[in-house]
Design an enzyme around this catalytic site. Sequence first.
Site, mmCIF file in Angstrom:
data_model
loop_
_atom_site.group_PDB
_atom_site.id
_atom_site.type_symbol
_atom_site.label_atom_id
_atom_site.label_comp_id
_atom_site.label_asym_id
_atom_site.label_seq_id
_atom_site.Cartn_x
_atom_site.Cartn_y
_atom_site.Cartn_z
ATOM 1 N N HIS A 34 45.126 30.565 44.404
ATOM 2 C CA HIS A 34 46.559 30.829 44.254
ATOM 3 C C HIS A 34 47.081 30.223 42.949
ATOM 4 O O HIS A 34 47.877 30.839 42.233
ATOM 5 C CB HIS A 34 47.351 30.183 45.404
ATOM 6 N N GLN A 58 51.503 41.774 59.070
ATOM 7 C CA GLN A 58 50.169 42.157 58.610
ATOM 8 C C GLN A 58 49.048 41.585 59.481
ATOM 9 O O GLN A 58 47.873 41.737 59.158
ATOM 10 C CB GLN A 58 49.976 41.785 57.142
ATOM 11 N N ASP A 147 41.340 40.051 47.022
ATOM 12 C CA ASP A 147 41.829 41.077 47.950
ATOM 13 C C ASP A 147 41.922 42.389 47.177
ATOM 14 O O ASP A 147 43.020 42.871 46.876
ATOM 15 C CB ASP A 147 43.192 40.654 48.508
ATOM 16 N N SER A 183 42.246 30.419 52.134
ATOM 17 C CA SER A 183 42.937 29.521 53.073
ATOM 18 C C SER A 183 42.169 29.460 54.377
ATOM 19 O O SER A 183 42.199 28.453 55.087
ATOM 20 C CB SER A 183 44.359 30.025 53.337
ATOM 21 N N ARG A 184 41.458 30.540 54.716
ATOM 22 C CA ARG A 184 40.748 30.595 56.003
ATOM 23 C C ARG A 184 39.445 29.785 55.993
ATOM 24 O O ARG A 184 38.860 29.590 57.056
ATOM 25 C CB ARG A 184 40.455 32.049 56.393
HETATM 26 P P1 AMP Z 1 47.139 34.926 50.457
HETATM 27 O O1 AMP Z 1 47.908 33.647 50.484
HETATM 28 O O2 AMP Z 1 45.801 34.848 51.101
HETATM 29 O O3 AMP Z 1 47.969 36.104 50.933
HETATM 30 O O4 AMP Z 1 46.821 35.243 48.930
HETATM 31 C C1 AMP Z 1 47.852 35.313 47.983
HETATM 32 C C2 AMP Z 1 47.272 35.771 46.678
HETATM 33 O O5 AMP Z 1 46.264 34.873 46.248
HETATM 34 C C3 AMP Z 1 46.629 37.175 46.766
HETATM 35 O O6 AMP Z 1 46.954 37.902 45.592
HETATM 36 C C4 AMP Z 1 45.164 36.828 46.805
HETATM 37 O O7 AMP Z 1 44.333 37.868 46.291
HETATM 38 C C5 AMP Z 1 45.111 35.614 45.911
HETATM 39 N N1 AMP Z 1 43.895 34.823 46.161
HETATM 40 C C6 AMP Z 1 43.467 34.346 47.353
HETATM 41 N N2 AMP Z 1 42.274 33.732 47.207
HETATM 42 C C7 AMP Z 1 41.934 33.852 45.909
HETATM 43 C C8 AMP Z 1 40.814 33.422 45.125
HETATM 44 N N3 AMP Z 1 39.797 32.766 45.656
HETATM 45 N N4 AMP Z 1 40.810 33.710 43.804
HETATM 46 C C9 AMP Z 1 41.836 34.389 43.235
HETATM 47 N N5 AMP Z 1 42.927 34.805 43.913
HETATM 48 C C10 AMP Z 1 42.970 34.534 45.228
#
Ligand code: AMP
Length: 278
Positions: A34, A58, A147, A183-184
Amino acid sequence: MKLINTLAEMQALKHPEGFKIGFVPTMGYLHEGHLSLVDASKKDCDLTIVSIFVNPAQFGENEDLDSYPRDMERDLSLLKARGVDYVFFPDAQMMYPNGYRTWVEVEGLSDILCGASRKGHFRGVCTVVLKLVNIVKPHFMYMGDKDYQQQSILRIMLKDLNLDTTIVGCPIVREQDGLAKSSRNVYLDPNNRQIALCLYRALIQAQKEVRSGILVAETLAEHAAALIESTGARVDYVKIIDSRDLNFPNEVNEHSRMVIAAYVGKTRLIDNMLLVSP
Ligand code: AMP
């Protein structure tokens, strides 16, 4: 860094004329993935806004909405240290008040790959991102390649609905051993944390096989799936897509990307990689 938790305040924000606004939508429990998006926005834009919202729309009925990891205090201190200007954290009632009934769907691409096993997931993602874009009105939205399907679907949504926001895709940030940050990952016990490496290993194996001349998509996907299953993880899908349109090619070319979803214990992990290094 200013904290905003009402729609009215976020929508009323006035920015200096000509300022480029960068936006990073997240579900919180932030990690370096992030924060790399924040850094990219800070580099390109005059002002960076991050949202933290665990979007109920979602998550499927049997998914991890209630247990999704949250740590607002830690997130805010990480964002402050990174020089973020605004953090927007609406609550679910604000985003989906009683009687809410409008949903956005990108046809055709929302029921393949992650959409096949997560019914309604992309409808929830598209709806919340459209709402956030309308509220925040960013010029650029920073999203991770992790993603990849999500990013591709959202690009189409923004174009189809004539929105003036451009998605900037950013590389996947990984742990030292290759596991994509997520995060998971916090759900993984030490044994499963080791097993989880199989996604990255399967991608690297496929890249190597391509370099050695194996170009048939089905063969590469079968080999990757076999590697994953041999560790005790369970494949949801292993596919090779064309990065430009999410079509499934028979033969690998420079646009081909292997995409994987697999269950390690109860935790569903995703990862992907271009098969021919640019
Ligand atoms: P999330 O909080 O999982 O919804 O992710 C928010 C954003 O962070 C999305 O655009 C994800 O693709 C990006 N993101 C999550 N993990 C990664 C990672 N390891 N590397 C780059 N971007 C990430």
